[in-house]
Design a protein around this motif. Structure first.
Motif, PDB file in Angstrom:
ATOM      1  N   ALA A 174       0.841  -1.201   0.000  1.00 16.65           N
ATOM      2  CA  ALA A 174       0.000   0.000   0.000  1.00 16.65           C
ATOM      3  C   ALA A 174       0.874   1.248   0.000  1.00 16.65           C
ATOM      4  O   ALA A 174       0.596   2.223  -0.707  1.00 16.65           O
ATOM      5  CB  ALA A 174      -0.943  -0.002   1.194  1.00 16.65           C
ATOM      6  N   ALA A 175       1.946   1.207   0.780  1.00 14.01           N
ATOM      7  CA  ALA A 175       2.863   2.354   0.830  1.00 14.01           C
ATOM      8  C   ALA A 175       3.582   2.519  -0.510  1.00 14.01           C
ATOM      9  O   ALA A 175       3.755   3.638  -0.999  1.00 14.01           O
ATOM     10  CB  ALA A 175       3.872   2.184   1.959  1.00 14.01           C
ATOM     11  N   PHE A 177       2.512   1.705  -3.474  1.00  9.82           N
ATOM     12  CA  PHE A 177       1.595   2.265  -4.470  1.00  9.82           C
ATOM     13  C   PHE A 177       1.350   3.745  -4.212  1.00  9.82           C
ATOM     14  O   PHE A 177       1.325   4.559  -5.141  1.00  9.82           O
ATOM     15  CB  PHE A 177       0.266   1.494  -4.497  1.00  9.82           C
ATOM     16  CG  PHE A 177      -0.699   2.054  -5.508  1.00  9.82           C
ATOM     17  CD1 PHE A 177      -0.438   1.923  -6.869  1.00  9.82           C
ATOM     18  CD2 PHE A 177      -1.834   2.741  -5.116  1.00  9.82           C
ATOM     19  CE1 PHE A 177      -1.305   2.461  -7.823  1.00  9.82           C
ATOM     20  CE2 PHE A 177      -2.700   3.288  -6.061  1.00  9.82           C
ATOM     21  CZ  PHE A 177      -2.437   3.146  -7.416  1.00  9.82           C
ATOM     22  N   TYR A 178       1.192   4.078  -2.952  1.00 14.27           N
ATOM     23  CA  TYR A 178       0.980   5.488  -2.581  1.00 14.27           C
ATOM     24  C   TYR A 178       2.140   6.346  -3.099  1.00 14.27           C
ATOM     25  O   TYR A 178       1.939   7.419  -3.675  1.00 14.27           O
ATOM     26  CB  TYR A 178       0.865   5.587  -1.066  1.00 14.27           C
ATOM     27  CG  TYR A 178       0.479   6.934  -0.521  1.00 14.27           C
ATOM     28  CD1 TYR A 178      -0.831   7.385  -0.579  1.00 14.27           C
ATOM     29  CD2 TYR A 178       1.421   7.755   0.094  1.00 14.27           C
ATOM     30  CE1 TYR A 178      -1.200   8.616  -0.058  1.00 14.27           C
ATOM     31  CE2 TYR A 178       1.068   8.981   0.621  1.00 14.27           C
ATOM     32  CZ  TYR A 178      -0.244   9.408   0.544  1.00 14.27           C
ATOM     33  OH  TYR A 178      -0.595  10.631   1.077  1.00 14.27           O
ATOM     34  N   MET A 179       3.355   5.860  -2.907  1.00 15.82           N
ATOM     35  CA  MET A 179       4.528   6.618  -3.343  1.00 15.82           C
ATOM     36  C   MET A 179       4.596   6.691  -4.867  1.00 15.82           C
ATOM     37  O   MET A 179       4.913   7.732  -5.440  1.00 15.82           O
ATOM     38  CB  MET A 179       5.791   5.994  -2.747  1.00 15.82           C
ATOM     39  CG  MET A 179       5.805   6.091  -1.219  1.00 15.82           C
ATOM     40  SD  MET A 179       7.077   5.089  -0.437  1.00 15.82           S
ATOM     41  CE  MET A 179       8.432   6.263  -0.426  1.00 15.82           C
ATOM     42  N   GLN A 180       4.288   5.571  -5.510  1.00 16.49           N
ATOM     43  CA  GLN A 180       4.276   5.577  -6.977  1.00 16.49           C
ATOM     44  C   GLN A 180       3.230   6.558  -7.505  1.00 16.49           C
ATOM     45  O   GLN A 180       3.443   7.235  -8.499  1.00 16.49           O
ATOM     46  CB  GLN A 180       3.942   4.178  -7.518  1.00 16.49           C
ATOM     47  CG  GLN A 180       5.100   3.207  -7.442  1.00 16.49           C
ATOM     48  CD  GLN A 180       4.678   1.842  -7.959  1.00 16.49           C
ATOM     49  OE1 GLN A 180       4.078   1.044  -7.246  1.00 16.49           O
ATOM     50  NE2 GLN A 180       4.974   1.570  -9.211  1.00 16.49           N
ATOM     51  N   GLN A 181       2.096   6.632  -6.811  1.00 14.01           N
ATOM     52  CA  GLN A 181       1.044   7.544  -7.255  1.00 14.01           C
ATOM     53  C   GLN A 181       1.501   8.994  -7.151  1.00 14.01           C
ATOM     54  O   GLN A 181       0.938   9.880  -7.768  1.00 14.01           O
ATOM     55  CB  GLN A 181      -0.242   7.316  -6.457  1.00 14.01           C
ATOM     56  CG  GLN A 181      -1.533   7.592  -7.259  1.00 14.01           C
ATOM     57  CD  GLN A 181      -1.608   9.006  -7.807  1.00 14.01           C
ATOM     58  OE1 GLN A 181      -1.515   9.979  -7.072  1.00 14.01           O
ATOM     59  NE2 GLN A 181      -1.767   9.131  -9.132  1.00 14.01           N
ATOM     60  N   ARG A 182       2.531   9.241  -6.390  1.00 15.49           N
ATOM     61  CA  ARG A 182       3.067  10.597  -6.318  1.00 15.49           C
ATOM     62  C   ARG A 182       4.215  10.799  -7.302  1.00 15.49           C
ATOM     63  O   ARG A 182       4.908  11.808  -7.248  1.00 15.49           O
ATOM     64  CB  ARG A 182       3.537  10.908  -4.887  1.00 15.49           C
ATOM     65  CG  ARG A 182       2.413  10.842  -3.840  1.00 15.49           C
ATOM     66  CD  ARG A 182       1.254  11.761  -4.182  1.00 15.49           C
ATOM     67  NE  ARG A 182       0.231  11.765  -3.139  1.00 15.49           N
ATOM     68  CZ  ARG A 182      -1.035  11.378  -3.326  1.00 15.49           C
ATOM     69  NH1 ARG A 182      -1.424  10.942  -4.514  1.00 15.49           N
ATOM     70  NH2 ARG A 182      -1.907  11.422  -2.351  1.00 15.49           N
ATOM     71  N   ILE A 184       6.927   8.708  -7.677  1.00 16.68           N
ATOM     72  CA  ILE A 184       8.196   8.123  -7.262  1.00 16.68           C
ATOM     73  C   ILE A 184       8.286   6.714  -7.862  1.00 16.68           C
ATOM     74  O   ILE A 184       7.340   5.935  -7.745  1.00 16.68           O
ATOM     75  CB  ILE A 184       8.287   8.076  -5.727  1.00 16.68           C
ATOM     76  CG1 ILE A 184       8.181   9.500  -5.152  1.00 16.68           C
ATOM     77  CG2 ILE A 184       9.573   7.396  -5.268  1.00 16.68           C
ATOM     78  CD1 ILE A 184       8.092   9.578  -3.633  1.00 16.68           C
ATOM     79  N   ARG A 186       9.051   2.831  -8.544  1.00 13.81           N
ATOM     80  CA  ARG A 186       8.901   1.719  -7.609  1.00 13.81           C
ATOM     81  C   ARG A 186      10.227   1.387  -6.913  1.00 13.81           C
ATOM     82  O   ARG A 186      10.266   1.145  -5.707  1.00 13.81           O
ATOM     83  CB  ARG A 186       8.345   0.494  -8.333  1.00 13.81           C
ATOM     84  CG  ARG A 186       7.857  -0.567  -7.380  1.00 13.81           C
ATOM     85  CD  ARG A 186       7.192  -1.732  -8.090  1.00 13.81           C
ATOM     86  NE  ARG A 186       7.043  -2.838  -7.168  1.00 13.81           N
ATOM     87  CZ  ARG A 186       6.003  -2.987  -6.343  1.00 13.81           C
ATOM     88  NH1 ARG A 186       5.035  -2.113  -6.336  1.00 13.81           N
ATOM     89  NH2 ARG A 186       5.952  -4.013  -5.522  1.00 13.81           N
ATOM     90  N   LEU A 193      11.691   2.954   1.624  1.00 17.20           N
ATOM     91  CA  LEU A 193      11.067   2.184   2.707  1.00 17.20           C
ATOM     92  C   LEU A 193      12.088   1.309   3.440  1.00 17.20           C
ATOM     93  O   LEU A 193      12.054   1.192   4.664  1.00 17.20           O
ATOM     94  CB  LEU A 193       9.937   1.300   2.154  1.00 17.20           C
ATOM     95  CG  LEU A 193       8.700   2.023   1.604  1.00 17.20           C
ATOM     96  CD1 LEU A 193       7.668   1.012   1.115  1.00 17.20           C
ATOM     97  CD2 LEU A 193       8.084   2.932   2.649  1.00 17.20           C
TER      98      LEU A 193
END
Lengths: 223, 245
Positions: A174-175, A177-182, A184, A186, A193
């Motif tokens: 989940a983290a 994906f959240y970062m990728q959605q911003r 960043i 993978r 992380l």
């Protein structure tokens, strides 16, 4: 071969030690009344240079609280890669009352690495009002990496607080994906992380220069 | 800007979207309303490339590019932003580090130079001021220990920092008290320009009092079954979704 040594911390003394990338070691520490130990064992090295070779590092730490009102803080961090194996065995013995112990041991395991945490925590019969905590957190980055974790609590006194917890998991999807959605990538998100997971241990080092150097080392490793 | 054609998507083999068609132009605000389980959040997950969802049929074009071929981070850098219904906590990663990485990865994608630490902090301060968000949080871990309202404000702050072309607000109103709702929706309104667009996903009409949509769509059973203007939202508030279920 394990390098073996004994350390005595006299009454009222505070001893801080950071052991970084040491070869195998066996350490016995005795604490006298009112003393404080803060020990970091950090292993970030990659040792196996040849494919298939298995290099093993064994850390065996024994702490005996022989006097009242002692504090013991043990921190372990191992980033194990390739075919390396790192063991961290701790034995914390509360022989007398009113002692405090805190243990935090974290592993990050990649490739075909192996980890082995064994945490023995013993509170003797007359060691009342001891407050002991042991935490082990492991992050597996590869399906072939393995960790064995064995907390061992032996509590013979009745008026104590003792807790332990062990978790093993993978990176939080989940983290990621959240970062990728911003925006960043993978890989970058993974590295951030992993770095955060490891720095958590390093941030408990009091000495600022040492702490910052290790944070930089971790940044260098994960990027 | 965005063109969705006959979009079908499934999770764990179960089809949730069953032929969504939707066209969005720059400058527009579209509200998507519908009963629970209609596929509202699935639509936002599919548009942003969530790996758990499989597109089984259909196409999505974003500014002439095939969106479905891009990994999530590329969609983000192309200008798609999702304000998460449940923003994720990232222990150990500070807001500053997180946002600076995100902003600079986007700048790199656009061929711009990375912002220095000072330039970045200045930008962050400006955006916080614009959104009336208190100037703290910087050194805290992303979303960790934030209240529900702080998390949603933080989503809008991230939106402001990244200046997306298409913002998808997924149930941004859920769990917000009236003050937080006002700050969040005024933030969204302040960020609106003729060049960007927004999709506002909500179960309730309340949010649309603050963020006024140009179009309202009803998503039910995996399809857009009705489209209207903001009056449709009022009608739904009154009559409920029963007619569409």
């Amino acid at each position: 071969m394990q390098h073996s040594s004994e350390i005595r911390i006299v009454a009222g003394e505070t001893r801080k030690m950071v052991l970084l990338n040491e070869p195998s070691l066996s350490l016995t520490i005795t604490q006298e009344e009112g003393s404080r130990l803060v020990l970091h064992i950090i292993d970030l090295g990659e040792r196996s240079k040849v494919k298939g070779e298995r290099r093993k590092v064994e850390n065996d730490i024994t702490v005996r609280q022989l006097g009242k009102d002692c504090t013991t803080e043990l921190y372990g961090l191992a980033y194990v890669r390739g075919t390396d194996e790192v063991t961290i065995h701790t034995h914390v013995f509360h022989e007398v009352g009113r002692g405090i112990s805190r243990q935090l041991v974290k592993y990050v395991l990649d490739d075909e690495a192996k980890g082995d945490f064994y945490g023995e925590l013993r509170i003797a019969k007359d060691a009342q009002q001891v407050d002991a905590q042991q935490t082990n957190r492991n992050l597996l980055l590869s399906p072939k990496a393995t960790i064995s974790t064995r907390p061992q609590l032996e509590i013979y006194a009745d008026d104590v607080k003792a807790s332990h917890g062990a978790t093993t998991g993978q990176l939080d999807e989940a983290a990621l994906f959240y970062m990728q959605q911003r925006g960043i990538s993978r890989d970058r998100a993974r590295n951030m992380l992993i770095g955060a997971f490891m720095k958590d241990v390093v941030l408990t080092i009091d000495d600022e220069a040492q702490r910052n150097e290790l944070i930089e080392t971790i940044d260098g490793i994960v990027e | 800007m965005l063109e969705i054609r006959n979009l079908h998507a499934a999770i764990n083999g179960k089809e949730i979207l069953k032929g969504v068609d939707l066209t969005i132009h720059a400058g527009e605000v579209h509200a998507i309303m519908g009963p629970n389980g209609a596929g509202k959040s699935t639509l936002s997950a599919v548009l942003t490339g969530h790996p758990a969802y499989e597109v089984t049929e259909g196409e999505v074009w974003f500014r002439g590019k095939n969106l479905l071929e891009m990994p999530p981070e590329q969609r983000a850098r192309e200008g798609i932003f999702l304000s998460f219904q449940y923003p994720v906590e990232i222990p150990g990663v500070s807001m500053v580090n997180f946002m600076r990485t995100a902003v600079n990865e986007k700048r790199k994608y656009e061929g711009q130079e990375a912002l220095s630490a000072i330039e970045f902090l200045k930008l962050m301060r400006e955006k916080k001021k614009l959104l009336e968000i208190p100037d703290k949080l910087n050194n805290r871990s992303v979303n960790e220990g934030f209240s529900g309202g702080e998390k949603k404000k933080n989503e809008i702050l991230q939106m402001a920092m990244l200046s997306p072309l298409l913002s998808i607000l997924d149930e941004t109103d859920s769990g917000l008290d009236i003050d937080a709702l006002r700050i969040v929706s005024e933030g969204v309104n302040r960020l609106k320009t003729p060049d960007n667009a927004a999709i506002v996903i909500t179960h309730y009409q309340r949010l649309l009092d603050y963020i006024v949509p140009d179009y309202v769509h009803v998503l039910a059973n995996g399809r857009i079954v009705k489209t209207g203007t903001k009056e449709l939202a009022l009608e739904l508030e009154e009559k409920g979704y029963a007619a569409f279920e």
